[in-house]
Write an enzyme that holds these catalytic residues in place. Sequence first.
Site, PDB file in Angstrom:
ATOM      1  N   LYS A  94       0.921  -1.151   0.007  1.00  0.00           N
ATOM      2  CA  LYS A  94      -0.092   0.076   0.040  1.00  0.00           C
ATOM      3  C   LYS A  94       1.042   1.046  -0.146  1.00  0.00           C
ATOM      4  O   LYS A  94       1.763   1.255   0.986  1.00  0.00           O
ATOM      5  CB  LYS A  94      -0.726  -0.068   1.424  1.00  0.00           C
ATOM      6  CG  LYS A  94      -1.840   1.167   1.393  1.00  0.00           C
ATOM      7  CD  LYS A  94      -3.034   1.061   2.358  1.00  0.00           C
ATOM      8  CE  LYS A  94      -3.812   2.132   2.554  1.00  0.00           C
ATOM      9  NZ  LYS A  94      -4.630   1.683   3.480  1.00  0.00           N
ATOM     10  N   LYS A 113      -1.941  -1.455  -4.058  1.00  0.00           N
ATOM     11  CA  LYS A 113      -3.162  -0.284  -3.911  1.00  0.00           C
ATOM     12  C   LYS A 113      -2.343   1.072  -3.859  1.00  0.00           C
ATOM     13  O   LYS A 113      -1.321   1.010  -2.996  1.00  0.00           O
ATOM     14  CB  LYS A 113      -3.704  -0.406  -2.545  1.00  0.00           C
ATOM     15  CG  LYS A 113      -4.594   0.742  -2.118  1.00  0.00           C
ATOM     16  CD  LYS A 113      -5.162   0.380  -0.741  1.00  0.00           C
ATOM     17  CE  LYS A 113      -6.123   1.538  -0.447  1.00  0.00           C
ATOM     18  NZ  LYS A 113      -6.771   1.512   0.957  1.00  0.00           N
TER      19      LYS A 113
HETATM   20  C1  PBG Z   1      -6.802   3.021   5.150  1.00  0.00           C
HETATM   21  C2  PBG Z   1      -7.473   2.805   3.866  1.00  0.00           C
HETATM   22  C3  PBG Z   1      -7.343   3.838   2.951  1.00  0.00           C
HETATM   23  C4  PBG Z   1      -8.291   3.308   1.799  1.00  0.00           C
HETATM   24  C5  PBG Z   1      -8.702   2.173   2.355  1.00  0.00           C
HETATM   25  N1  PBG Z   1      -8.614   1.892   3.623  1.00  0.00           N
HETATM   26  C6  PBG Z   1      -6.267   4.781   2.661  1.00  0.00           C
HETATM   27  C7  PBG Z   1      -6.135   5.949   3.686  1.00  0.00           C
HETATM   28  O1  PBG Z   1      -7.123   6.411   4.190  1.00  0.00           O
HETATM   29  O2  PBG Z   1      -5.045   6.123   3.808  1.00  0.00           O
HETATM   30  C8  PBG Z   1      -8.395   4.219   0.409  1.00  0.00           C
HETATM   31  C9  PBG Z   1      -9.338   3.595  -0.362  1.00  0.00           C
HETATM   32  C10 PBG Z   1      -9.587   4.573  -1.573  1.00  0.00           C
HETATM   33  O3  PBG Z   1      -8.979   5.597  -1.693  1.00  0.00           O
HETATM   34  O4  PBG Z   1     -10.566   4.096  -2.540  1.00  0.00           O
HETATM   35  N2  PBG Z   1      -7.029   2.120   6.120  1.00  0.00           N
END
Ligand code: PBG
Length: 340
Positions: A209, A263
């Site tokens: 991520k 991601k």
């Molecule tokens: C964090 C989380 C994020 C997303 C899903 N879970 C990133 C964040 O807040 O930093 C992002 C998903 C998206 O942008 O569609 N646990």
Amino acid sequence: MSDANDKTHLVDRITGHRRMRRLRKADWTRRLVRENRLTVDDLIWTVFVIPGDNIEEPIPAMPGVMRMSVDRLCEAAKKAADLGIPAIATFPNIEMEKRDMTGSEVLNPDNLINRATRALKKAAPSLGVITDVALDPFTSHGHDGILSGEEIVNDQTVDQICEAAVAQAQAGADIIAPSEMMDGRIGAIRERLDMAGFQDVAIMSYATKFSSGFYGPYREAISTKGLLKGDKASYYVDTANATEALRDAALDVEEGADMLMVKPGLPYLDICWRLKDTFGLPVFAYQVSGEYAMIKMAAERGAIDGDRVMMETLLSFKRAGCDGILTYFAIEAAEKLAKS
Ligand code: PBG
């Protein structure tokens, strides 16, 4: 030297009679040699859940995406299952009063996400439910872990998400997807789930991520935008790093991840390919909120054909070796696939 009697064209001499366009000429040859296909089996629908009944709320930064109360979500989930979508991934937007420094609401067996899982399992039993165990929807500071001063404390955060994972499994989650990038989390969650008798609950690791700007609309969707101070660079992967991302994923594989996720998606197709190539585990791309918003907004302004670009990006994940895609487009794409 050109010979006046030589009937071949210059380009024939250059191509040596190898012409790529022969197989591009007709629709039937194009279909015959097509290397990758997107099917409904590739789609995981990412959704936002809110408290209350009979509520659907638009998210301005994500045109077409609704935050749904559990009852509405269940209706939508039935539709997703009818379309043949295999699984849904839920993200909660909980009341501000319930958010605190440690994200303790994540442990509540009856919190919004666990209520949603129970209801989904009843409404659409054939649909897989994937839950994120990160703390960011539950903390008053929007970070994914427990803060001590400015620091996200790794081990204490892992303890908490292990308990949260058990609560989610008890509610019926089929796949636990930790997204907070703490060290050692996959092994710890696996052990904790097994101890609690959930050997068959799988772990989809948000293995790589990135510390990305593409999460902007998501922060609006779960209302952490105004809360978050600083960024998540001390725990997410630097966007410049590929070998580090691979090493991080290798640890998750060692610790027992069943599936790996990359991601965001589109800017990191190289990582998708390398993970698939290196580990051979199922690999999923998360086409995140910012990717969705870019396509939708460009289409709204008439710059691109939104449907076409949606399908093109989804297919590109398959080409990059992904087994599937977490996407806000799942319903639209499934409907389009059903018609084609
Ligand atoms: C964090 C989380 C994020 C997303 C899903 N879970 C990133 C964040 O807040 O930093 C992002 C998903 C998206 O942008 O569609 N646990």
